[in-house]
Design an enzyme around this catalytic site. Sequence first.
Site, PDB file in Angstrom:
ATOM      1  N   LYS A  65       9.830  -7.943  -4.505  1.00 34.62           N
ATOM      2  CA  LYS A  65      10.011  -9.392  -4.479  1.00 34.62           C
ATOM      3  C   LYS A  65       8.704  -9.984  -5.004  1.00 34.62           C
ATOM      4  CE  LYS A  65      12.731  -9.821  -0.251  1.00 34.62           C
ATOM      5  NZ  LYS A  65      12.642 -10.190   1.180  1.00 34.62           N
ATOM      6  N   VAL A  82       0.821  -1.213   0.000  1.00 34.01           N
ATOM      7  CA  VAL A  82       0.000   0.000   0.000  1.00 34.01           C
ATOM      8  C   VAL A  82       0.855   1.264   0.000  1.00 34.01           C
ATOM      9  CG1 VAL A  82      -0.286  -0.022   2.539  1.00 34.01           C
ATOM     10  CG2 VAL A  82      -1.948   1.148   1.123  1.00 34.01           C
ATOM     11  N   ALA A  83       1.955   1.278   0.754  1.00 33.68           N
ATOM     12  CA  ALA A  83       2.758   2.501   0.843  1.00 33.68           C
ATOM     13  C   ALA A  83       3.498   2.755  -0.470  1.00 33.68           C
ATOM     14  CB  ALA A  83       3.743   2.392   2.002  1.00 33.68           C
ATOM     15  N   TYR A 142      -2.758  -9.398   2.517  1.00 30.85           N
ATOM     16  CA  TYR A 142      -3.322 -10.283   3.551  1.00 30.85           C
ATOM     17  C   TYR A 142      -4.148  -9.547   4.600  1.00 30.85           C
ATOM     18  CZ  TYR A 142      -0.645 -14.071   1.531  1.00 30.85           C
ATOM     19  OH  TYR A 142      -0.168 -15.021   0.658  1.00 30.85           O
ATOM     20  N   ARG A 184      -4.157  -4.649  21.609  1.00 31.59           N
ATOM     21  CA  ARG A 184      -3.599  -5.949  21.257  1.00 31.59           C
ATOM     22  C   ARG A 184      -2.564  -6.495  22.223  1.00 31.59           C
ATOM     23  NH1 ARG A 184      -3.096  -5.643  14.862  1.00 31.59           N
ATOM     24  NH2 ARG A 184      -5.348  -5.801  14.769  1.00 31.59           N
ATOM     25  N   THR A 238       0.037  -6.153   2.653  1.00 33.98           N
ATOM     26  CA  THR A 238      -1.176  -5.433   2.254  1.00 33.98           C
ATOM     27  C   THR A 238      -2.230  -6.407   1.753  1.00 33.98           C
ATOM     28  OG1 THR A 238       0.131  -3.491   1.719  1.00 33.98           O
ATOM     29  CG2 THR A 238      -2.057  -3.644   0.707  1.00 33.98           C
ATOM     30  N   ARG A 242       0.662  -0.538  18.117  1.00 34.29           N
ATOM     31  CA  ARG A 242      -0.211   0.034  17.077  1.00 34.29           C
ATOM     32  C   ARG A 242      -1.684  -0.235  17.363  1.00 34.29           C
ATOM     33  NH1 ARG A 242      -2.271  -2.329  11.960  1.00 34.29           N
ATOM     34  NH2 ARG A 242      -1.391  -4.229  12.822  1.00 34.29           N
ATOM     35  N   GLU A 269     -12.547  -2.901  16.260  1.00 35.23           N
ATOM     36  CA  GLU A 269     -11.451  -3.794  16.654  1.00 35.23           C
ATOM     37  C   GLU A 269     -10.879  -3.291  17.971  1.00 35.23           C
ATOM     38  OE1 GLU A 269      -8.732  -5.268  13.507  1.00 35.23           O
ATOM     39  OE2 GLU A 269      -9.843  -3.964  12.181  1.00 35.23           O
ATOM     40  N   HIS A 284       3.286 -10.170  14.198  1.00 34.82           N
ATOM     41  CA  HIS A 284       2.345  -9.590  13.240  1.00 34.82           C
ATOM     42  C   HIS A 284       2.829  -8.272  12.648  1.00 34.82           C
ATOM     43  CE1 HIS A 284      -1.574  -8.807  11.488  1.00 34.82           C
ATOM     44  NE2 HIS A 284      -1.721  -7.695  12.186  1.00 34.82           N
ATOM     45  N   HIS A 317      -0.124 -10.432  17.268  1.00 33.77           N
ATOM     46  CA  HIS A 317      -1.582 -10.450  17.150  1.00 33.77           C
ATOM     47  C   HIS A 317      -2.105 -11.552  18.063  1.00 33.77           C
ATOM     48  CE1 HIS A 317      -5.597 -10.598  15.470  1.00 33.77           C
ATOM     49  NE2 HIS A 317      -5.334  -9.544  14.727  1.00 33.77           N
TER      50      HIS A 317
HETATM   51  P1  FAD Z   1       3.809  -4.541   2.369  1.00 30.69           P
HETATM   52  O1  FAD Z   1       2.408  -4.508   1.972  1.00 30.69           O
HETATM   53  O2  FAD Z   1       4.252  -5.680   3.228  1.00 30.69           O
HETATM   54  O3  FAD Z   1       4.692  -4.549   1.054  1.00 30.69           O
HETATM   55  C1  FAD Z   1       6.085  -4.706   1.148  1.00 30.69           C
HETATM   56  C2  FAD Z   1       6.661  -4.800  -0.243  1.00 30.69           C
HETATM   57  O4  FAD Z   1       8.083  -4.718  -0.172  1.00 30.69           O
HETATM   58  C3  FAD Z   1       6.366  -6.103  -0.963  1.00 30.69           C
HETATM   59  O5  FAD Z   1       6.111  -5.812  -2.316  1.00 30.69           O
HETATM   60  C4  FAD Z   1       7.671  -6.876  -0.853  1.00 30.69           C
HETATM   61  O6  FAD Z   1       7.845  -7.811  -1.868  1.00 30.69           O
HETATM   62  C5  FAD Z   1       8.655  -5.733  -1.003  1.00 30.69           C
HETATM   63  N1  FAD Z   1      10.014  -5.983  -0.546  1.00 30.69           N
HETATM   64  C6  FAD Z   1      10.453  -6.316   0.695  1.00 30.69           C
HETATM   65  N2  FAD Z   1      11.806  -6.404   0.678  1.00 30.69           N
HETATM   66  C7  FAD Z   1      12.205  -6.117  -0.585  1.00 30.69           C
HETATM   67  C8  FAD Z   1      13.473  -6.049  -1.233  1.00 30.69           C
HETATM   68  N3  FAD Z   1      14.634  -6.280  -0.592  1.00 30.69           N
HETATM   69  N4  FAD Z   1      13.515  -5.747  -2.558  1.00 30.69           N
HETATM   70  C9  FAD Z   1      12.358  -5.537  -3.256  1.00 30.69           C
HETATM   71  N5  FAD Z   1      11.142  -5.576  -2.691  1.00 30.69           N
HETATM   72  C10 FAD Z   1      11.081  -5.858  -1.373  1.00 30.69           C
HETATM   73  N6  FAD Z   1      -3.335  -3.393   8.789  1.00 30.69           N
HETATM   74  C11 FAD Z   1      -4.482  -2.672   8.784  1.00 30.69           C
HETATM   75  O7  FAD Z   1      -4.437  -1.451   8.832  1.00 30.69           O
HETATM   76  N7  FAD Z   1      -5.680  -3.310   8.696  1.00 30.69           N
HETATM   77  C12 FAD Z   1      -5.784  -4.668   8.644  1.00 30.69           C
HETATM   78  O8  FAD Z   1      -6.881  -5.199   8.563  1.00 30.69           O
HETATM   79  C13 FAD Z   1      -4.598  -5.429   8.668  1.00 30.69           C
HETATM   80  N8  FAD Z   1      -4.646  -6.784   8.627  1.00 30.69           N
HETATM   81  C14 FAD Z   1      -3.475  -7.477   8.514  1.00 30.69           C
HETATM   82  C15 FAD Z   1      -3.533  -8.853   8.341  1.00 30.69           C
HETATM   83  C16 FAD Z   1      -2.368  -9.572   8.130  1.00 30.69           C
HETATM   84  C17 FAD Z   1      -2.432 -11.059   7.943  1.00 30.69           C
HETATM   85  C18 FAD Z   1      -1.116  -8.904   8.110  1.00 30.69           C
HETATM   86  C19 FAD Z   1       0.155  -9.654   7.871  1.00 30.69           C
HETATM   87  C20 FAD Z   1      -1.060  -7.533   8.306  1.00 30.69           C
HETATM   88  C21 FAD Z   1      -2.233  -6.818   8.511  1.00 30.69           C
HETATM   89  N9  FAD Z   1      -2.213  -5.438   8.689  1.00 30.69           N
HETATM   90  C22 FAD Z   1      -3.370  -4.735   8.715  1.00 30.69           C
HETATM   91  C23 FAD Z   1      -0.950  -4.714   8.604  1.00 30.69           C
HETATM   92  C24 FAD Z   1      -0.813  -4.132   7.190  1.00 30.69           C
HETATM   93  O9  FAD Z   1      -1.381  -5.025   6.266  1.00 30.69           O
HETATM   94  C25 FAD Z   1       0.631  -3.873   6.818  1.00 30.69           C
HETATM   95  O10 FAD Z   1       1.297  -3.221   7.866  1.00 30.69           O
HETATM   96  C26 FAD Z   1       0.696  -3.013   5.580  1.00 30.69           C
HETATM   97  O11 FAD Z   1      -0.043  -3.592   4.543  1.00 30.69           O
HETATM   98  C27 FAD Z   1       2.137  -2.840   5.165  1.00 30.69           C
HETATM   99  O12 FAD Z   1       2.153  -2.188   3.934  1.00 30.69           O
HETATM  100  P2  FAD Z   1       3.533  -1.800   3.310  1.00 30.69           P
HETATM  101  O13 FAD Z   1       3.251  -1.142   2.015  1.00 30.69           O
HETATM  102  O14 FAD Z   1       4.351  -1.068   4.297  1.00 30.69           O
HETATM  103  O15 FAD Z   1       4.289  -3.209   3.093  1.00 30.69           O
HETATM  104  C1  SIN Z   2      -7.025  -7.855  11.938  1.00 30.01           C
HETATM  105  O1  SIN Z   2      -7.878  -7.930  11.050  1.00 30.01           O
HETATM  106  O2  SIN Z   2      -7.162  -8.294  13.073  1.00 30.01           O
HETATM  107  C2  SIN Z   2      -5.735  -7.196  11.620  1.00 30.01           C
HETATM  108  C3  SIN Z   2      -5.908  -5.745  11.743  1.00 30.01           C
HETATM  109  C4  SIN Z   2      -4.580  -5.069  11.861  1.00 30.01           C
HETATM  110  O3  SIN Z   2      -3.544  -5.707  11.979  1.00 30.01           O
HETATM  111  O4  SIN Z   2      -4.596  -3.833  11.865  1.00 30.01           O
END
Ligand code: FAD
Ligand code: SIN
Length: 522
Positions: A37, A16-17, A54, A287, A52, A381, A125, A346, A239
């Site tokens: 990756k 997402v970021a 998941y 949490r 993101t 968080r 939540e 988590h 979690h």
């Molecule tokens: P990510 O979405 O993890 O993306 C990371 C990216 O970096 C990926 O593309 C990966 O391949 C890439 N990458 C990593 N290392 C390298 C490298 N060396 N070279 C190239 N690419 C690389 N948060 C909420 O707010 N609401 C929720 O309901 C929620 N539910 C969750 C459920 C689960 C099961 C999990 C695991 C997390 C949940 N979270 C939730 C937390 C949230 O999903 C994550 O914190 C958030 O999506 C992270 O986004 P991001 O863009 O920082 O990283």
């Molecule tokens: C969940 O759905 O319990 C995960 C929510 C989160 O990590 O923010």
Amino acid sequence: MGEVIRSDLVVVGAGVAGLTAALVAAADGLSVTVLTKGRAWEASGGEQSTSTFYAQGGIAVVEPDNPEDSVALHLADTLAAGAGLTDPLATEPILADGWEAVAQLVGWGADFDTGSDGRFLRTREGGHSVRRIIHAGGDATGARVQQALATAVAQSPVRVLDDAVATQVLLADGRAAGLEFVSGGVRGVVRAASVLIATGGMGHVYSATTNPAGSTGDGIALALRAGAEVADLEFIQFHPTMLYVPGAHGRRTLVSEAVRGEGGILVDTDGDSVTAGVHPLGDLAPRDVVARAVTAAMRRTGSPHVWLDLSPVPDFARRFPTVTAGVRASGLDIDDLRLPVVPGAHYLCGGVVTDGDGRTSVPGLFAAGEVARTGLHGANRLASNSLLEGLVMGRATARAVASEPGVRGDVDRPKLSELPACDRAELQDAMSANGALDRTADGLDEVAALLEGAPARRLATVADIEDANLTLAARAVVAAARAREESRGCHYRADFPQVDEVGRSHRFRLVEGQMVAGVLVD
Ligand code: FAD
Ligand code: SIN
């Protein structure tokens, strides 16, 4: 050597970021390259590369015309969960920009669940005083968000390099000037005026986690090796309800906190409530509180799990299709209406220190999303604040990047052929035993000795690079956990169970291979 790519901005990470930043920067006319990756979107439905994808519960966001809610209330809940280390000045603008960021996401194609009045449905939540979490496809929020962003990126001028693993940040005259990466065994370079690290978390420093396989702390390691500061790394959020499968390692199914928001109840294997008398919010306490209550219940009963009773949740499979599919894939029967659950690694609450524009302490180097430490999460968080932060900070970073000066001078490209790396299973077992929910000086010293004694490893494969990153990231977590001689939020020291009166964040830098500490003044 592969090709040398030139861009205004290079982004590591397609969650997402990273994708939000890429889309906004490209719309501002910048040339953008994204490395990831795996793939930004795995249409086959197999294992995905981003956390993101998941995400289940949803996005915490204040709807401007909801009379029950306000940014001030969301701020109060976030501060309460953060246990004294959330920075209110950094947090308020992030929460306040949430609605606009969600509106932009909807414009890119994300659709959230709505009621018969056409308004977003909202769930609750842990730690939230009102229902403010919007969701998509029931509990498929992350998958819908990832698909919308990846589709919008595919229709934009952003260049995405799938299966390209960033290995080091390149510097020129002390500022970030690009990245080295490896793809298909071949090394390549992206030269760029701005580098954004958006690599997500580091769940795989532990032997069981809700995170995808690529969450190996690469961004923390890349930033530390580039000279950037990190902070609050001791605060790894567990979690409370990861599905328990005996002997399973690696990524495991999450059972969303929204299940408890919709009525699910935690009971121990004797049938007693897990959280009775622990916190006024009961099963919907923050949490860290619920995760510790689950651990205490497991100790009390001698059972390897507690139960999550689903019977009060109406029409469970329709409301929670992602959990249902994960449970079935693990060979369990959802019709039992109770699931065995345990706390699971988590989320990384701390990270690379940034300001409100995503700038790190290294000029030209930015961080956003889970890998960053903006001051929003403090010591713990608040649920569903992470997707929100990724969206808001992705936008803020993209806007800041547009004003960066171009690269001048020669790019320094040190040869990276070997790094210290532990055996992965040994590292994960040591961190799970001594660096997880219950920490002591002796246990942390033991795991520190393992990590600091890691032998040099030739970086022949992506797994070697990841093991070196896990080793450095775990060292940083352990250094932070040793330095914090108190218990607060996600960090519990059995030898220092009290909370210090003064809450301070500790920052760390890597100087000549050593972790050097200081106090972070926001
Ligand atoms: P990510 O979405 O993890 O993306 C990371 C990216 O970096 C990926 O593309 C990966 O391949 C890439 N990458 C990593 N290392 C390298 C490298 N060396 N070279 C190239 N690419 C690389 N948060 C909420 O707010 N609401 C929720 O309901 C929620 N539910 C969750 C459920 C689960 C099961 C999990 C695991 C997390 C949940 N979270 C939730 C937390 C949230 O999903 C994550 O914190 C958030 O999506 C992270 O986004 P991001 O863009 O920082 O990283
Ligand atoms: C969940 O759905 O319990 C995960 C929510 C989160 O990590 O923010």
